[in-house]
Design an enzyme around this catalytic site. Structure first.
Site, mmCIF file in Angstrom:
data_model
loop_
_atom_site.group_PDB
_atom_site.id
_atom_site.type_symbol
_atom_site.label_atom_id
_atom_site.label_comp_id
_atom_site.label_asym_id
_atom_site.label_seq_id
_atom_site.Cartn_x
_atom_site.Cartn_y
_atom_site.Cartn_z
ATOM 1 N N SER A 158 66.096 38.124 13.323
ATOM 2 C CA SER A 158 65.164 39.246 13.206
ATOM 3 C C SER A 158 64.847 39.785 14.601
ATOM 4 O O SER A 158 65.460 39.362 15.597
ATOM 5 C CB SER A 158 63.873 38.800 12.502
ATOM 6 O OG SER A 158 63.182 37.857 13.315
ATOM 7 N N ASP A 170 51.617 35.261 7.084
ATOM 8 C CA ASP A 170 50.865 35.469 5.856
ATOM 9 C C ASP A 170 51.512 34.634 4.752
ATOM 10 O O ASP A 170 52.658 34.873 4.379
ATOM 11 C CB ASP A 170 50.874 36.952 5.484
ATOM 12 C CG ASP A 170 50.156 37.216 4.173
ATOM 13 O OD1 ASP A 170 49.073 36.630 3.967
ATOM 14 O OD2 ASP A 170 50.680 37.988 3.338
ATOM 15 N N GLN A 203 59.181 29.413 9.281
ATOM 16 C CA GLN A 203 58.945 30.288 8.133
ATOM 17 C C GLN A 203 59.235 29.574 6.826
ATOM 18 O O GLN A 203 58.535 29.761 5.828
ATOM 19 C CB GLN A 203 59.799 31.553 8.269
ATOM 20 C CG GLN A 203 59.305 32.494 9.364
ATOM 21 C CD GLN A 203 60.318 33.573 9.713
ATOM 22 O OE1 GLN A 203 61.489 33.484 9.339
ATOM 23 N NE2 GLN A 203 59.863 34.586 10.447
ATOM 24 N N ASN A 253 52.949 39.887 13.833
ATOM 25 C CA ASN A 253 53.852 40.952 13.393
ATOM 26 C C ASN A 253 53.321 41.585 12.108
ATOM 27 O O ASN A 253 53.900 41.449 11.032
ATOM 28 C CB ASN A 253 55.259 40.381 13.173
ATOM 29 C CG ASN A 253 56.285 41.477 12.970
ATOM 30 O OD1 ASN A 253 56.022 42.650 13.230
ATOM 31 N ND2 ASN A 253 57.469 41.107 12.510
ATOM 32 N N GLY A 261 53.277 46.678 15.348
ATOM 33 C CA GLY A 261 53.324 47.558 14.187
ATOM 34 C C GLY A 261 54.734 47.676 13.633
ATOM 35 O O GLY A 261 55.690 47.097 14.157
ATOM 36 N N ILE A 292 58.345 49.341 12.701
ATOM 37 C CA ILE A 292 59.308 50.180 13.421
ATOM 38 C C ILE A 292 59.605 51.403 12.544
ATOM 39 O O ILE A 292 59.955 51.257 11.375
ATOM 40 C CB ILE A 292 60.599 49.403 13.722
ATOM 41 C CG1 ILE A 292 60.282 48.189 14.594
ATOM 42 C CG2 ILE A 292 61.621 50.301 14.415
ATOM 43 C CD1 ILE A 292 61.481 47.281 14.826
ATOM 44 N N HIS A 334 38.224 39.569 28.316
ATOM 45 C CA HIS A 334 37.845 40.379 29.475
ATOM 46 C C HIS A 334 37.039 39.592 30.507
ATOM 47 O O HIS A 334 36.726 40.124 31.580
ATOM 48 C CB HIS A 334 37.036 41.600 29.023
ATOM 49 C CG HIS A 334 37.290 42.821 29.846
ATOM 50 N ND1 HIS A 334 37.981 42.793 31.028
ATOM 51 C CD2 HIS A 334 36.927 44.114 29.669
ATOM 52 C CE1 HIS A 334 38.045 44.012 31.543
ATOM 53 N NE2 HIS A 334 37.406 44.835 30.728
ATOM 54 N N ASP A 336 41.635 41.458 33.546
ATOM 55 C CA ASP A 336 41.221 42.857 33.705
ATOM 56 C C ASP A 336 42.247 43.782 33.051
ATOM 57 O O ASP A 336 43.369 43.377 32.703
ATOM 58 C CB ASP A 336 41.042 43.205 35.186
ATOM 59 C CG ASP A 336 42.298 42.930 35.992
ATOM 60 O OD1 ASP A 336 43.296 43.651 35.797
ATOM 61 O OD2 ASP A 336 42.290 41.980 36.798
#
Length: 480
Positions: free
Chosen positions: A304, A347, A376, A398, A422, A424, A450, A454
Site C-alpha cells: 500500500s 479502525d 493488520q 490514515n 486524507g 488521495i 506546542h 514550535d
C-alpha cells in the site's frame, strides 16, 4: 344642546384632518345620519403620536428567552401591521416577529445576538392608537366594508375576536373573518374555524385538531386594517400525526479499547496542540507503487502507500529528532527516542487501536509493508499483543481510507506529534509553466505538542517529508 355637540364634533374632526387616509373615512357626513353620536365620538377619539412598547409575546413550548438573530427594521422606519420586525432564535426554532401596529419605530431594545425575554419590550412604536383600548383585550377584526357600513358596524358594537395568528391565516387565504363562524369563547374565531371554512370552500379534507387553540393575552386592542389586496389562494398543508416509537435507551459500561481510549484522550486534553496542514502531490509515488505492486505480491506482501509514508517520516525524523521524543508528566524532562516506532491508527470492530512498527529507521520499504500486513491481520482478528500496542514514539493516522481530507488529530501521550492523512484524489493543478495537469493530491494534518515544538520546526519537518513523497527517488540518498 345638540348644537353644542355638533360644534364639539367639528372641532375634533378638524384637528385630525391631516391623519392618514385610513382614518378620514370615519368622519364621513353619512355618519351623522345615526342617533348614536356619543358612541361614535368616544370610539373615534384619537391621540396622535403615542409611544407603544411592543412586547415579545409568548411563542409557545415554554420558551422564555430567545436570541435576536436579525432586525428587519431600524429606528425611524415606518411599519404596518404584519410587517416583519425581526427574527429570533430559540433553542428549538427560528421565529419571525411581526408588528401589531401601524407607526414608526422609535427604539430597538436589543442588538444582534442579544437575549430577548418573553413579556419584555422588543421595540417602541410611535403610533395613533385608540384612547379607550383595554390593555389586555383581544384584537378586533373589522371586515372590509364601505365607509358608511364601517361606521354603522362600530355603532352596533359588532366585534370579531381573533388572535393575530388567526388573522394572518385568514389574510393569507383571502378570507373575510366576518364570514367565518367562531366556535371559541364569546364567538372567538379559532384556527380550526378558518381551516373548516377553507375545507367547505375548496372541498379539501383536513384532519381534526386534537385540542383547542391556546390563546395568549395580547397587550393592546386595535382596529385591524381592511382586507388586503388579492393574493394567490393557498391551502394550509395538513399536519400528519407523529410516528409512535417504542424503542428504549440502553446503558452499558465502557470496556476494552474504548475504556483505554477514554484514559488516553483525557490525558491528551492537557497537551496544548499546535496544528499544521498541507497538501502533497503524489503522481510519481502512485506510478512507482503501480510498478512495485506485482513484485511485492510475488513475495506474498500487499504493498500500500503506508510503507512509503512511514519510511519518509522516519527519514525526516532523523533531521528533526525533537518530534520523536517524549516528555514526563510535569513536562520537566524530554527524552529523545533512539528507535522510530511509528504507530498506525487502525479502525477495528473492537474500536480504535494504534499498533506500531518497531525500528522503522532500519527497515526497508518491503520490510515495513510485511510488518504492516502482519499487524493488520492480527488487528482485524483482535489478536494483537501488548508489545505491538506499546512503545510508540510517533503516529500516523490514515483516515483517508474511510474518507475526508483534513482532520484534527489528537496526540497520544507521551508522544509529542501525530499526522492524519486524507484520501488521495485527482484534482487539477498548475505546473511550473502555468499549464493545468491532473494531480493526485493527498492532504496531511499535523498536530504537535506546542510546549516543546514550535511551528517552524513542524513546518520544516512536513516540507522534508513532503519532498520525499513527491520525489520518491530522493529517498535513495538517505536510505541506510
Amino acid at each position: 344642546s345638540s348644537t353644542q355637540i355638533c360644534v364639539c364634533h367639528t372641532r375634533s374632526y378638524s384637528s385630525v384632518c391631516f391623519l392618514k387616509s385610513k382614518y378620514v373615512y370615519a368622519f364621513d357626513k353619512s355618519a351623522f345620519k345615526f342617533n348614536h353620536q356619543h358612541r361614535l365620538f368616544r370610539t373615534s377619539a384619537i391621540s396622535k403620536g403615542q409611544i407603544v412598547q411592543f412586547k415579545l409575546s409568548d411563542i409557545g413550548e415554554g420558551i422564555t428567552e430567545v436570541t435576536v438573530k436579525e432586525w428587519y427594521v431600524k429606528e425611524g422606519d415606518s411599519v404596518s401591521q404584519f410587517d416583519s420586525i425581526c427574527e429570533v432564535q430559540s433553542d428549538k426554532a427560528s421565529v419571525t416577529i411581526t408588528s401589531r401596529y401601524d407607526g414608526i419605530i422609535r427604539k430597538l431594545y436589543y442588538n444582534l445576538d442579544e437575549i430577548a425575554y418573553v413579556g419584555k419590550p422588543l421595540v417602541d412604536i410611535e403610533t395613533d392608537v385608540l384612547k379607550d383600548v383595554a390593555p389586555e383585550e383581544d384584537v378586533v377584526e373589522t371586515p372590509a366594508v364601505s365607509h358608511e357600513e364601517h361606521t354603522h358596524q362600530e355603532i352596533k358594537g359588532h366585534k370579531t375576536l381573533a388572535t393575530p395568528a388567526v388573522r394572518r391565516l385568514a389574510m393569507e387565504n383571502n378570507i373575510k373573518l366576518s364570514e367565518v363562524v367562531g366556535t371559541g369563547k364569546d364567538n372567538r374565531i379559532l384556527k380550526e374555524d378558518i381551516l373548516n371554512y377553507l375545507a367547505k370552500q375548496t372541498g379539501a379534507i383536513l384532519p381534526p385538531s386534537p385540542k383547542s387553540e391556546i390563546i395568549p393575552p395580547l397587550p393592546k386592542l386595535e382596529t385591524a386594517p381592511a382586507a388586503p389586496k388579492d393574493k394567490a389562494h393557498r391551502i394550509p398543508v395538513p399536519i400528519s400525526k407523529p410516528t409512535v416509537f417504542t424503542g428504549k435507551d440502553k446503558t452499558e459500561p465502557i470496556t476494552g479499547f474504548h475504556k483505554a481510549m477514554v484514559k488516553t484522550m483525557s490525558a491528551a486534553l492537557k497537551i496544548p496542540h499546535f496544528g499544521y496542514c498541507d497538501e502533497i502531490e503524489l503522481n510519481q509515488l502512485v506510478q512507482l507503487r503501480e510498478e512495485l505492486k506485482p513484485l511485492a505480491q510475488a513475495r506474498g506482501v500487499k504493498l500500500s502507500f503506508m510503507p512509503f509514508f512511514l519510511k519518509a517520516a522516519s527519514l525526516a525524523l532523523l533531521h528533526y529528532p525533537v518530534l520523536n521524543t517524549s516528555v514526563d508528566e510535569n513536562c520537566q524532562n524530554i527524552t529523545y527516542k533512539a528507535s522510530h516506532n511509528i504507530g498506525i491508527a487502525m479502525d477495528t470492530e473492537q474500536g480504535l487501536i494504534v499498533p506500531n512498527v518497531k525500528s522503522v529507521q532500519v527497515r526497508s520499504v518491503f520490510e515495513i509493508a510485511s510488518e504492516l500486513n502482519r499487524l493488520q491481520s492480527l488487528g482485524s482478528s483482535g489478536q494483537l499483543g501488548t508489545n505491538d500496542l506499546t512503545g510508540g514514539t510517533f503516529t500516523l493516522s490514515n483516515i483517508g481510507t474511510i474518507g475526508g481530507t483534513y482532520a484534527k488529530p489528537v496526540i497520544l501521550p507521551p508522544e509529542v506529534a501525530i499526522g492524519a492523512l486524507g484520501k488521495i484524489q485527482a484534482l487539477p493543478r498548475f505546473n511550473g509553466k502555468g499549464e493545468v495537469f491532473k494531480a493526485q493530491i493527498m492532504n496531511v494534518s499535523w498536530s504537535a505538542d506546542h510546549r516543546i515544538i514550535d511551528g517552524a520546526t513542524m513546518a520544516r519537518f512536513s516540507n522534508l517529508w513532503k519532498s520525499y513523497l513527491e520525489n520518491p527517488a530522493s529517498m535513495l540518498l538517505d536510505l541506510k
